[in-house]
Design a protein around this motif. Structure first.
Motif, PDB file in Angstrom:
ATOM      1  N   ASN A   1      -4.344   6.535 -50.272  1.00  0.00           N
ATOM      2  CA  ASN A   1      -3.929   7.939 -50.188  1.00  0.00           C
ATOM      3  C   ASN A   1      -3.348   8.307 -48.831  1.00  0.00           C
ATOM      4  OD1 ASN A   1      -5.006   8.818 -52.864  1.00  0.00           O
ATOM      5  ND2 ASN A   1      -6.963   8.227 -51.930  1.00  0.00           N
ATOM      6  N   VAL A   2      -3.685   7.514 -47.805  1.00  0.00           N
ATOM      7  CA  VAL A   2      -3.266   7.846 -46.438  1.00  0.00           C
ATOM      8  C   VAL A   2      -1.782   7.550 -46.248  1.00  0.00           C
ATOM      9  CG1 VAL A   2      -3.604   7.367 -43.983  1.00  0.00           C
ATOM     10  CG2 VAL A   2      -5.581   7.384 -45.545  1.00  0.00           C
ATOM     11  N   GLU A   3      -1.038   8.554 -45.779  1.00  0.00           N
ATOM     12  CA  GLU A   3       0.392   8.400 -45.502  1.00  0.00           C
ATOM     13  C   GLU A   3       0.704   8.503 -44.010  1.00  0.00           C
ATOM     14  OE1 GLU A   3       2.639  11.173 -47.870  1.00  0.00           O
ATOM     15  OE2 GLU A   3       1.300  10.911 -49.596  1.00  0.00           O
ATOM     16  N   PHE A   4      -0.005   9.414 -43.317  1.00  0.00           N
ATOM     17  CA  PHE A   4       0.273   9.655 -41.901  1.00  0.00           C
ATOM     18  C   PHE A   4      -1.035   9.744 -41.120  1.00  0.00           C
ATOM     19  CE2 PHE A   4       4.001  11.417 -44.025  1.00  0.00           C
ATOM     20  CZ  PHE A   4       5.053  10.953 -43.242  1.00  0.00           C
ATOM     21  N   LEU A   5      -0.938   9.374 -39.845  1.00  0.00           N
ATOM     22  CA  LEU A   5      -2.052   9.514 -38.906  1.00  0.00           C
ATOM     23  C   LEU A   5      -1.517  10.174 -37.641  1.00  0.00           C
ATOM     24  CD1 LEU A   5      -4.917   8.960 -37.835  1.00  0.00           C
ATOM     25  CD2 LEU A   5      -4.159   6.644 -37.250  1.00  0.00           C
ATOM     26  N   TYR A   6      -2.135  11.297 -37.256  1.00  0.00           N
ATOM     27  CA  TYR A   6      -1.717  12.038 -36.067  1.00  0.00           C
ATOM     28  C   TYR A   6      -2.790  11.863 -34.998  1.00  0.00           C
ATOM     29  CZ  TYR A   6       0.140  16.050 -33.373  1.00  0.00           C
ATOM     30  OH  TYR A   6       0.693  16.862 -32.399  1.00  0.00           O
ATOM     31  N   LEU A   7      -2.386  11.323 -33.861  1.00  0.00           N
ATOM     32  CA  LEU A   7      -3.328  10.984 -32.796  1.00  0.00           C
ATOM     33  C   LEU A   7      -2.968  11.665 -31.484  1.00  0.00           C
ATOM     34  CD1 LEU A   7      -3.489   7.074 -33.234  1.00  0.00           C
ATOM     35  CD2 LEU A   7      -5.247   8.714 -33.948  1.00  0.00           C
ATOM     36  N   SER A   8      -3.981  12.032 -30.722  1.00  0.00           N
ATOM     37  CA  SER A   8      -3.825  12.340 -29.309  1.00  0.00           C
ATOM     38  C   SER A   8      -4.684  11.342 -28.567  1.00  0.00           C
ATOM     39  CB  SER A   8      -4.285  13.767 -29.007  1.00  0.00           C
ATOM     40  OG  SER A   8      -4.354  13.984 -27.618  1.00  0.00           O
ATOM     41  N   LEU A   9      -4.076  10.593 -27.635  1.00  0.00           N
ATOM     42  CA  LEU A   9      -4.765   9.505 -26.948  1.00  0.00           C
ATOM     43  C   LEU A   9      -4.654   9.652 -25.432  1.00  0.00           C
ATOM     44  CD1 LEU A   9      -3.437   6.463 -29.044  1.00  0.00           C
ATOM     45  CD2 LEU A   9      -5.689   7.554 -29.246  1.00  0.00           C
ATOM     46  N   PRO A  10      -5.706   9.291 -24.694  1.00  0.00           N
ATOM     47  CA  PRO A  10      -5.621   9.255 -23.232  1.00  0.00           C
ATOM     48  C   PRO A  10      -5.015   7.927 -22.778  1.00  0.00           C
ATOM     49  CG  PRO A  10      -7.832   8.665 -23.897  1.00  0.00           C
ATOM     50  CD  PRO A  10      -7.067   8.947 -25.166  1.00  0.00           C
ATOM     51  N   LEU A  11      -4.176   8.000 -21.758  1.00  0.00           N
ATOM     52  CA  LEU A  11      -3.458   6.814 -21.296  1.00  0.00           C
ATOM     53  C   LEU A  11      -3.867   6.414 -19.875  1.00  0.00           C
ATOM     54  CD1 LEU A  11       0.201   7.630 -22.435  1.00  0.00           C
ATOM     55  CD2 LEU A  11      -1.493   6.236 -23.635  1.00  0.00           C
ATOM     56  N   PHE A  12      -3.780   5.130 -19.625  1.00  0.00           N
ATOM     57  CA  PHE A  12      -3.863   4.595 -18.266  1.00  0.00           C
ATOM     58  C   PHE A  12      -2.649   5.139 -17.523  1.00  0.00           C
ATOM     59  CE2 PHE A  12      -3.686   0.372 -15.689  1.00  0.00           C
ATOM     60  CZ  PHE A  12      -4.250   1.007 -14.593  1.00  0.00           C
ATOM     61  N   SER A  13      -2.885   5.895 -16.433  1.00  0.00           N
ATOM     62  CA  SER A  13      -1.800   6.661 -15.833  1.00  0.00           C
ATOM     63  C   SER A  13      -2.079   6.917 -14.351  1.00  0.00           C
ATOM     64  CB  SER A  13      -1.662   8.002 -16.564  1.00  0.00           C
ATOM     65  OG  SER A  13      -2.771   8.840 -16.253  1.00  0.00           O
ATOM     66  N   TYR A  14      -1.223   7.732 -13.746  1.00  0.00           N
ATOM     67  CA  TYR A  14      -1.396   8.079 -12.340  1.00  0.00           C
ATOM     68  C   TYR A  14      -2.765   8.693 -12.069  1.00  0.00           C
ATOM     69  CZ  TYR A  14       3.584   7.283 -11.460  1.00  0.00           C
ATOM     70  OH  TYR A  14       4.824   6.707 -11.317  1.00  0.00           O
ATOM     71  N   SER A  15      -3.288   9.472 -13.020  1.00  0.00           N
ATOM     72  CA  SER A  15      -4.584  10.122 -12.803  1.00  0.00           C
ATOM     73  C   SER A  15      -5.681   9.121 -12.462  1.00  0.00           C
ATOM     74  CB  SER A  15      -5.003  10.933 -14.040  1.00  0.00           C
ATOM     75  OG  SER A  15      -4.371  12.194 -14.061  1.00  0.00           O
ATOM     76  N   VAL A  16      -5.605   7.939 -13.064  1.00  0.00           N
ATOM     77  CA  VAL A  16      -6.620   6.914 -12.795  1.00  0.00           C
ATOM     78  C   VAL A  16      -6.614   6.538 -11.319  1.00  0.00           C
ATOM     79  CG1 VAL A  16      -7.327   4.538 -13.284  1.00  0.00           C
ATOM     80  CG2 VAL A  16      -6.535   6.019 -15.145  1.00  0.00           C
ATOM     81  N   PHE A  17      -5.441   6.406 -10.734  1.00  0.00           N
ATOM     82  CA  PHE A  17      -5.345   6.024  -9.322  1.00  0.00           C
ATOM     83  C   PHE A  17      -5.718   7.181  -8.394  1.00  0.00           C
ATOM     84  CE2 PHE A  17      -2.687   3.037 -11.610  1.00  0.00           C
ATOM     85  CZ  PHE A  17      -3.137   1.831 -11.087  1.00  0.00           C
ATOM     86  N   PHE A  18      -5.376   8.422  -8.803  1.00  0.00           N
ATOM     87  CA  PHE A  18      -5.810   9.579  -8.019  1.00  0.00           C
ATOM     88  C   PHE A  18      -7.339   9.636  -7.996  1.00  0.00           C
ATOM     89  CE2 PHE A  18      -1.712  11.858  -9.579  1.00  0.00           C
ATOM     90  CZ  PHE A  18      -0.951  11.121  -8.685  1.00  0.00           C
ATOM     91  N   GLU A  19      -7.960   9.339  -9.132  1.00  0.00           N
ATOM     92  CA  GLU A  19      -9.422   9.330  -9.202  1.00  0.00           C
ATOM     93  C   GLU A  19     -10.019   8.170  -8.417  1.00  0.00           C
ATOM     94  OE1 GLU A  19      -9.892  11.433 -13.622  1.00  0.00           O
ATOM     95  OE2 GLU A  19     -10.301   9.297 -13.376  1.00  0.00           O
ATOM     96  N   LEU A  20      -9.330   7.057  -8.424  1.00  0.00           N
ATOM     97  CA  LEU A  20      -9.831   5.863  -7.743  1.00  0.00           C
ATOM     98  C   LEU A  20     -10.015   6.114  -6.246  1.00  0.00           C
ATOM     99  CD1 LEU A  20     -10.587   2.870  -8.121  1.00  0.00           C
ATOM    100  CD2 LEU A  20      -8.167   2.299  -7.790  1.00  0.00           C
ATOM    101  N   VAL A  21      -9.123   6.880  -5.645  1.00  0.00           N
ATOM    102  CA  VAL A  21      -9.221   7.155  -4.204  1.00  0.00           C
ATOM    103  C   VAL A  21      -9.938   8.473  -3.909  1.00  0.00           C
ATOM    104  CG1 VAL A  21      -7.181   5.787  -3.657  1.00  0.00           C
ATOM    105  CG2 VAL A  21      -6.922   8.224  -4.127  1.00  0.00           C
TER     106      VAL A  21
END
Length: 350
Positions: free
Chosen positions: A231-251
């Motif tokens: 029955n499934v035709e579509f899947l709508y996702l919101s996903l978090p990505l590895f991004s600049y924020s990770v490096f801002f948090e790292l420091v």
């Protein structure tokens, strides 16, 4: 098939909603470490959360005392420990970290305001994509997994007239709040372990998981169930990505880490998304990328300047200048495909 693309979203839509990130930094940092301790008490993660390949032993970086690894097979970023049912229950059900407090102390006016700013655009993008694909969406049935307090369901139902929709959520408090606001029983309470059964027995055509897949203990099993349900035709996702924020948090590890922390124990990349789409038989037909990386950077810098007793005049000058260019900076990162969030409409391959 033409891919529908969109980039960027103004930070002004959410600036005041996230204001407590500035004013409550110390409490939020304590919460970061509290959740990290729960996470670190889980078994070590040996296989990639995305592709199930064995992880190598090379630590990519360590943040808030947690090691992270980049999968050599699909390029997915993995934390060192498993997302067990005990971990998920502690965060989302038992609420030892007060996860749902933000969502329960709300009047109808505040509820609608949050829906309008945060979830209405998500619903609009989904409907825009379905329209462009020639899909008569009002004839389809929808299922929102991890529905929370029902904001996304509210947008689809009240703004777009979609009535054939159900939501499922593990937090009893959020289910109660959502159904009160929706003035109908659209959302159902389930156990964490019952999500796969919901999918297996569903007749819905369009599934959504808004900020949910990354929190699941068994995302590959969930995607497999979606793949085999006819029955499934579509899947709508919101996903978090590895991004600049990770490096801002790292420091800035003693400033509230919003992105790679708490329930976000692993992060997607464009490569790991492509991998899961190919494995589970989906095509990307709609893609909207926007992040809050530079809002995170702005917040980190303001918190740091307050700690250094920088004058309010100087902080205000910085704020007025930086916020003028914030959206442009963020949109550049979005177009680079290295920002903190992505929305995807996936269509199942025939």
């Amino acid at each position: 098939m033409t891919l529908i693309r969109r980039y960027g979203k103004s930070f002004t839509d959410i600036a005041d909603i996230k204001g407590h990130f500035f004013s409550e930094n110390e409490n939020l940092v304590r919460n970061n470490y509290k959740m990290a301790e729960i996470y670190k008490s889980q078994p070590r993660r040996e296989r990639c959360k995305n592709c199930d390949n064995i992880l190598n032993d090379n630590v990519y970086f360590t943040k808030q005392k947690i090691d992270y690894y980049l999968c050599s097979n699909c390029n997915h970023l993995n934390g060192a420990y498993e997302d067990t049912e005990d971990f998920a229950s502690a965060i989302y059900v038992e609420e030892v970290t007060n996860y749902s407090v933000t969502y329960t102390n709300e009047s109808l006016q505040k509820y609608i305001e949050r829906m309008d700013r945060v979830y209405k655009p998500k619903a609009e993008f989904l409907i825009h994509c379905l329209d462009n694909l020639g899909i008569e969406y009002r004839n389809k049935s929808f299922c929102d997994l991890g529905a929370g307090s029902g904001y996304f369901i509210y947008a689809l139902n009240k703004l777009f007239g979609i009535n054939k929709i159900k939501g499922y959520e593990v937090s009893t408090k959020q289910v109660e709040l959502g159904n009160i606001m929706l003035q109908s029983e659209f959302i159902y309470n389930i156990n964490i372990s019952g999500l796969q059964s919901v999918i297996d027995n569903s007749t819905s055509n369009i599934f959504s998981m808004i900020g949910v897949l990354e929190h699941l203990t068994n995302p590959r099993d969930i995607l497999s169930s979606l793949r085999v349900n006819p029955n499934v035709e579509f899947l709508y996702l919101s996903l978090p990505l590895f991004s600049y924020s990770v490096f801002f948090e790292l420091v800035n590890q003693d400033v509230f880490n919003r992105h790679l922390s708490g329930g976000h124990t692993h992060l997607y990349t464009m490569e790991s998304i492509e991998y899961l789409c190919n494995e589970f038989n989906f095509d990307i037909v709609g893609q909207w990328q926007f992040g809050t990386d530079f809002m995170d950077l702005y917040r980190h810098m303001v918190v740091r300047m307050h700690e250094l007793n920088v004058s309010s005049e100087a902080i205000n000058l910085f704020g007025s200048k930086f916020t003028e260019v914030l959206d442009d900076l963020q949109k550049t990162a979005d177009k680079q495909h290295f920002s903190s969030e992505i929305h995807l409409l996936l269509q199942k391959r025939l």
